[in-house]
Design a protein around this motif. Sequence first.
Motif, PDB file in Angstrom:
ATOM      1  N   PHE A 180      72.722  52.182  28.790  1.00 51.58           N
ATOM      2  CA  PHE A 180      74.303  51.477  28.216  1.00 51.58           C
ATOM      3  C   PHE A 180      75.053  53.175  29.310  1.00 51.58           C
ATOM      4  CE2 PHE A 180      72.950  50.407  23.730  1.00 51.58           C
ATOM      5  CZ  PHE A 180      73.308  48.766  24.490  1.00 51.58           C
ATOM      6  N   PRO A 181      74.589  52.946  30.741  1.00 54.59           N
ATOM      7  CA  PRO A 181      75.263  53.606  31.267  1.00 54.59           C
ATOM      8  C   PRO A 181      76.982  53.623  31.541  1.00 54.59           C
ATOM      9  CG  PRO A 181      74.314  52.280  32.498  1.00 54.59           C
ATOM     10  CD  PRO A 181      74.026  51.886  31.124  1.00 54.59           C
ATOM     11  N   ILE A 182      77.982  54.235  31.749  1.00 56.53           N
ATOM     12  CA  ILE A 182      79.502  54.220  31.715  1.00 56.53           C
ATOM     13  C   ILE A 182      79.275  53.144  33.179  1.00 56.53           C
ATOM     14  CG2 ILE A 182      79.486  56.477  32.967  1.00 56.53           C
ATOM     15  CD1 ILE A 182      82.503  56.288  31.336  1.00 56.53           C
ATOM     16  N   VAL A 183      78.770  53.085  34.376  1.00 54.69           N
ATOM     17  CA  VAL A 183      78.974  53.285  35.970  1.00 54.69           C
ATOM     18  C   VAL A 183      77.871  53.315  36.014  1.00 54.69           C
ATOM     19  CG1 VAL A 183      81.094  53.293  36.204  1.00 54.69           C
ATOM     20  CG2 VAL A 183      79.832  55.901  36.800  1.00 54.69           C
ATOM     21  N   PRO A 184      77.331  52.929  37.666  1.00 53.75           N
ATOM     22  CA  PRO A 184      75.981  52.950  38.173  1.00 53.75           C
ATOM     23  C   PRO A 184      76.399  54.073  39.417  1.00 53.75           C
ATOM     24  CG  PRO A 184      77.491  50.948  39.273  1.00 53.75           C
ATOM     25  CD  PRO A 184      78.024  51.283  38.343  1.00 53.75           C
ATOM     26  N   PHE A 185      75.633  55.733  38.822  1.00 51.94           N
ATOM     27  CA  PHE A 185      75.700  56.247  39.033  1.00 51.94           C
ATOM     28  C   PHE A 185      75.228  56.258  40.583  1.00 51.94           C
ATOM     29  CE2 PHE A 185      77.087  58.032  35.546  1.00 51.94           C
ATOM     30  CZ  PHE A 185      78.464  58.683  36.136  1.00 51.94           C
ATOM     31  N   GLN A 186      75.240  56.662  41.948  1.00 49.42           N
ATOM     32  CA  GLN A 186      74.118  56.876  42.970  1.00 49.42           C
ATOM     33  C   GLN A 186      73.195  57.747  43.110  1.00 49.42           C
ATOM     34  OE1 GLN A 186      75.796  58.535  47.046  1.00 49.42           O
ATOM     35  NE2 GLN A 186      76.379  55.533  47.032  1.00 49.42           N
ATOM     36  N   ARG A 187      71.803  57.503  43.928  1.00 48.81           N
ATOM     37  CA  ARG A 187      71.316  58.658  43.436  1.00 48.81           C
ATOM     38  C   ARG A 187      71.127  59.586  44.300  1.00 48.81           C
ATOM     39  NH1 ARG A 187      65.552  54.966  42.191  1.00 48.81           N
ATOM     40  NH2 ARG A 187      66.396  53.695  40.937  1.00 48.81           N
ATOM     41  N   ASP A 188      70.914  60.996  44.644  1.00 49.98           N
ATOM     42  CA  ASP A 188      70.955  61.816  45.378  1.00 49.98           C
ATOM     43  C   ASP A 188      69.829  61.893  46.207  1.00 49.98           C
ATOM     44  OD1 ASP A 188      72.044  63.701  43.222  1.00 49.98           O
ATOM     45  OD2 ASP A 188      70.310  64.235  42.739  1.00 49.98           O
ATOM     46  N   ARG A 196      68.240  49.723  42.705  1.00 54.28           N
ATOM     47  CA  ARG A 196      68.970  49.621  42.979  1.00 54.28           C
ATOM     48  C   ARG A 196      69.926  50.618  43.367  1.00 54.28           C
ATOM     49  NH1 ARG A 196      71.612  45.097  38.787  1.00 54.28           N
ATOM     50  NH2 ARG A 196      73.390  45.438  39.985  1.00 54.28           N
ATOM     51  N   ASP A 197      70.590  50.849  43.608  1.00 49.70           N
ATOM     52  CA  ASP A 197      71.829  52.262  44.253  1.00 49.70           C
ATOM     53  C   ASP A 197      72.890  51.627  43.297  1.00 49.70           C
ATOM     54  OD1 ASP A 197      71.806  55.172  44.380  1.00 49.70           O
ATOM     55  OD2 ASP A 197      72.115  54.324  46.886  1.00 49.70           O
ATOM     56  N   GLY A 198      72.924  52.904  42.679  1.00 46.74           N
ATOM     57  CA  GLY A 198      74.555  53.164  42.492  1.00 46.74           C
ATOM     58  C   GLY A 198      75.457  53.137  43.562  1.00 46.74           C
ATOM     59  N   ASP A 199      77.240  53.459  43.046  1.00 53.66           N
ATOM     60  CA  ASP A 199      77.990  53.465  43.899  1.00 53.66           C
ATOM     61  C   ASP A 199      79.098  54.911  43.651  1.00 53.66           C
ATOM     62  OD1 ASP A 199      79.345  51.681  42.487  1.00 53.66           O
ATOM     63  OD2 ASP A 199      81.204  52.351  43.000  1.00 53.66           O
ATOM     64  N   ILE A 200      78.879  55.376  42.301  1.00 54.48           N
ATOM     65  CA  ILE A 200      80.418  56.703  41.661  1.00 54.48           C
ATOM     66  C   ILE A 200      79.023  57.400  42.086  1.00 54.48           C
ATOM     67  CG2 ILE A 200      80.285  57.402  40.210  1.00 54.48           C
ATOM     68  CD1 ILE A 200      82.196  55.437  40.626  1.00 54.48           C
ATOM     69  N   ILE A 211      81.092  73.777  46.853  1.00 56.08           N
ATOM     70  CA  ILE A 211      80.431  73.233  45.850  1.00 56.08           C
ATOM     71  C   ILE A 211      79.298  74.059  44.670  1.00 56.08           C
ATOM     72  CG2 ILE A 211      78.690  71.541  45.892  1.00 56.08           C
ATOM     73  CD1 ILE A 211      79.068  70.754  48.822  1.00 56.08           C
ATOM     74  N   TYR A 212      79.596  73.683  43.426  1.00 54.03           N
ATOM     75  CA  TYR A 212      78.970  74.442  42.651  1.00 54.03           C
ATOM     76  C   TYR A 212      77.881  73.330  41.726  1.00 54.03           C
ATOM     77  CZ  TYR A 212      77.842  74.371  37.387  1.00 54.03           C
ATOM     78  OH  TYR A 212      77.485  74.601  35.865  1.00 54.03           O
ATOM     79  N   LEU A 213      78.494  72.044  42.140  1.00 59.57           N
ATOM     80  CA  LEU A 213      76.798  70.768  41.673  1.00 59.57           C
ATOM     81  C   LEU A 213      77.922  69.490  42.376  1.00 59.57           C
ATOM     82  CD1 LEU A 213      75.463  70.542  38.360  1.00 59.57           C
ATOM     83  CD2 LEU A 213      76.722  68.713  39.375  1.00 59.57           C
ATOM     84  N   GLN A 214      76.636  68.840  42.862  1.00 57.77           N
ATOM     85  CA  GLN A 214      77.199  67.244  43.459  1.00 57.77           C
ATOM     86  C   GLN A 214      75.870  66.448  42.059  1.00 57.77           C
ATOM     87  OE1 GLN A 214      78.139  67.551  47.425  1.00 57.77           O
ATOM     88  NE2 GLN A 214      76.421  67.984  47.935  1.00 57.77           N
ATOM     89  N   HIS A 215      76.808  65.087  42.334  1.00 57.94           N
ATOM     90  CA  HIS A 215      75.059  63.494  42.830  1.00 57.94           C
ATOM     91  C   HIS A 215      75.738  63.599  43.001  1.00 57.94           C
ATOM     92  CE1 HIS A 215      72.166  62.657  39.676  1.00 57.94           C
ATOM     93  NE2 HIS A 215      73.208  60.976  39.672  1.00 57.94           N
ATOM     94  N   GLY A 216      74.497  62.526  44.123  1.00 60.62           N
ATOM     95  CA  GLY A 216      75.233  61.294  44.972  1.00 60.62           C
ATOM     96  C   GLY A 216      74.925  61.662  46.512  1.00 60.62           C
ATOM     97  N   PHE A 248      83.817  60.125  43.175  1.00 64.06           N
ATOM     98  CA  PHE A 248      83.654  58.902  44.577  1.00 64.06           C
ATOM     99  C   PHE A 248      83.024  57.745  44.460  1.00 64.06           C
ATOM    100  CE2 PHE A 248      83.879  63.803  45.904  1.00 64.06           C
ATOM    101  CZ  PHE A 248      84.639  63.154  47.163  1.00 64.06           C
ATOM    102  N   SER A 249      83.542  56.905  45.005  1.00 62.29           N
ATOM    103  CA  SER A 249      82.635  55.615  45.188  1.00 62.29           C
ATOM    104  C   SER A 249      82.776  55.349  46.476  1.00 62.29           C
ATOM    105  CB  SER A 249      83.762  54.757  44.593  1.00 62.29           C
ATOM    106  OG  SER A 249      82.794  52.956  44.497  1.00 62.29           O
ATOM    107  N   ALA A 250      81.200  54.449  46.678  1.00 60.05           N
ATOM    108  CA  ALA A 250      80.673  54.402  48.282  1.00 60.05           C
ATOM    109  C   ALA A 250      81.525  52.940  48.187  1.00 60.05           C
ATOM    110  CB  ALA A 250      79.030  54.064  48.314  1.00 60.05           C
ATOM    111  N   ASN A 251      82.127  52.175  47.494  1.00 58.26           N
ATOM    112  CA  ASN A 251      82.231  50.672  47.000  1.00 58.26           C
ATOM    113  C   ASN A 251      84.158  51.384  47.468  1.00 58.26           C
ATOM    114  OD1 ASN A 251      79.902  49.908  47.004  1.00 58.26           O
ATOM    115  ND2 ASN A 251      80.504  49.055  44.858  1.00 58.26           N
ATOM    116  N   ALA A 252      84.460  52.339  47.478  1.00 60.54           N
ATOM    117  CA  ALA A 252      86.230  52.140  48.022  1.00 60.54           C
ATOM    118  C   ALA A 252      86.515  51.902  49.138  1.00 60.54           C
ATOM    119  CB  ALA A 252      86.586  54.229  47.563  1.00 60.54           C
ATOM    120  N   VAL A 253      87.497  51.246  49.558  1.00 57.72           N
ATOM    121  CA  VAL A 253      88.098  50.915  50.747  1.00 57.72           C
ATOM    122  C   VAL A 253      88.922  52.093  51.398  1.00 57.72           C
ATOM    123  CG1 VAL A 253      88.834  49.700  52.492  1.00 57.72           C
ATOM    124  CG2 VAL A 253      87.265  48.292  50.292  1.00 57.72           C
ATOM    125  N   PRO A 254      88.312  52.871  52.935  1.00 53.12           N
ATOM    126  CA  PRO A 254      89.486  53.947  53.112  1.00 53.12           C
ATOM    127  C   PRO A 254      90.629  53.381  53.348  1.00 53.12           C
ATOM    128  CG  PRO A 254      87.086  53.919  54.118  1.00 53.12           C
ATOM    129  CD  PRO A 254      87.277  52.382  53.321  1.00 53.12           C
TER     130      PRO A 254
END
Length: 289
Positions: A180-188, A196-200, A211-216, A248-254
């Motif tokens: 039950f993931p909240i969203v498909p998080f993108q891998r580092d 399958r890779d996520g977009d968030i 930058i203190y921390l980032q994921h994706g 951020f979302s990799a699926n977001a349209v600039p």
Amino acid sequence: MVAGTHRFYVRALAGPEPKPDLDTPSPALGRAVATAVHQAVTDPYFAPIEKLARYLAENPDRDEVSVDQLTKWAPSGRLPTCFIWSARSGELQIDQPASPWVLEMVVERLRQGLIQPNPRGLLYINTFQVEGERFWLGFIRVPVRSDEPRQMAGVFFSIDRYLSEYVPLLIDELTGRSRFPIVPFQRDDPPIHGERDGDICIRILDAQGGIYLQHGRTFDPARMIYSESRWYPNPIVCLQEGWDLQVFSANAVPPQDGSARRRTANIALVAALVLVTVFYWWGASRSVA
């Protein structure tokens, strides 16, 4: 025809109506992700106190609790340190070892809380520093609204260890949750076996913008769908005021320049008005003839 031309013009400027979609990148989706991050990094130390407050509200006749109850309610056995302090004997019970200098400061703050009026039974929150290390302390009275409580019950932990060790671990647990993931998080790292890779993606910046921390992997500013600092003047992230939590979302349209679309719509409107004028004068000339 003029009415039809107006409708066409307005529709051309507005563009197509968005369709409801749970996966469509939006500020609301980003806010949901940010809320999940905040919950993940605060539950370990807030959960025991919240459950204790609920327990006391449901059992108003109880005037004592045990440190085992707090420990049982803590999601993690390492964070935080749970304690019970007797306001009568001064005895302090803790569920794991701690520095005597830290314990001395905890008791000092508990004694201060004992003489501070708190008729609504609110949670006491305090921070202090011992030998250059910062600590967070939260506690409530037992009974909650008593002017002369029998106990003070709560938790404390090192903020510095929390930031260096626990927050990255807690966020890794959140983003790596397969059930039950909240969203498909993108891998580092990019998938190498066709997984399958996520977009968030999420990023936490410190007060200086570092930058203190980032994921994706996708951190293009044009694909940012939510930023804590855009919505709140003084955001607090991981107990740090002025830090920022970005999603951020990799699926977001600039965002695209709308001038071309407006120019096309204006040309269409002018052309339609010319046609209306031509038909009007053609009809007028026929009626005169």
